[in-house]
Design a protein around this motif. Sequence first.
Motif, PDB file in Angstrom:
ATOM      1  N   ARG A 112     106.703  26.451  20.267  1.00  0.00           N
ATOM      2  CA  ARG A 112     105.222  27.120  19.993  1.00  0.00           C
ATOM      3  C   ARG A 112     105.540  28.555  19.827  1.00  0.00           C
ATOM      4  NH1 ARG A 112     101.546  23.279  18.796  1.00  0.00           N
ATOM      5  NH2 ARG A 112     101.961  21.309  19.691  1.00  0.00           N
ATOM      6  N   ASP A 123     104.808  31.782  15.774  1.00  0.00           N
ATOM      7  CA  ASP A 123     105.763  31.014  15.211  1.00  0.00           C
ATOM      8  C   ASP A 123     107.114  31.243  14.726  1.00  0.00           C
ATOM      9  OD1 ASP A 123     106.889  28.674  14.259  1.00  0.00           O
ATOM     10  OD2 ASP A 123     105.063  27.813  13.480  1.00  0.00           O
ATOM     11  N   THR A 133     110.281  18.427  13.875  1.00  0.00           N
ATOM     12  CA  THR A 133     109.131  19.367  14.395  1.00  0.00           C
ATOM     13  C   THR A 133     108.130  18.531  15.058  1.00  0.00           C
ATOM     14  OG1 THR A 133     107.515  21.172  13.916  1.00  0.00           O
ATOM     15  CG2 THR A 133     108.252  19.518  12.268  1.00  0.00           C
ATOM     16  N   ARG A 185     102.879  22.682   9.321  1.00  0.00           N
ATOM     17  CA  ARG A 185     103.044  24.003   9.079  1.00  0.00           C
ATOM     18  C   ARG A 185     104.306  24.467   8.008  1.00  0.00           C
ATOM     19  NH1 ARG A 185     106.690  25.829  14.023  1.00  0.00           N
ATOM     20  NH2 ARG A 185     107.760  24.013  14.288  1.00  0.00           N
TER      21      ARG A 185
END
Length: 155
Positions: free
Chosen positions: A17, A24, A55, A60
């Motif tokens: 995190r 990030d 992940t 993302r």
Amino acid sequence: MTAPEGRAWGAILAGGRGSRMGADKALLRIGGRTLIERAAGAMAEVFGDRLLIVTDRPDRFAGMALPRVATDLVPGAGPLGGLLTALREVGDAPVFAVACDMPGLDPAVMRAQLDLWRDGEADALVPVAAGRPQPLHAIYSRVCIGIAEKLLPSG
């Protein structure tokens, strides 16, 4: 891009995190490229298309030119959970695992580790630098699945 090294797969663990950093880490830019893009580029030189990113938040990386992305089987389990996911995703092959925030990955060093791996009969090859194991620049066999599954419940 060169041919993949042996049967091994490369796995980039990108589940953190970035709470200590406040951002990030995978998406931080160095020299115009994100850390995840840098890691994927170096790993692709060694593993070709036998490369995956693990992940807990695959969204993302949407729209980025990255290899296969796998979602953590055990969200929030840290690097050990990411390693377990990678080992389960690639079938019988060993996994060379790195962290996404390693901007200086060197394909020659990875190849040297793979050469050592082929010469021995170990369940894992974990380098030691300055007296400290480096578990996220290491190679793991499928035998490690059982060990990871035993350790994960204890945190």
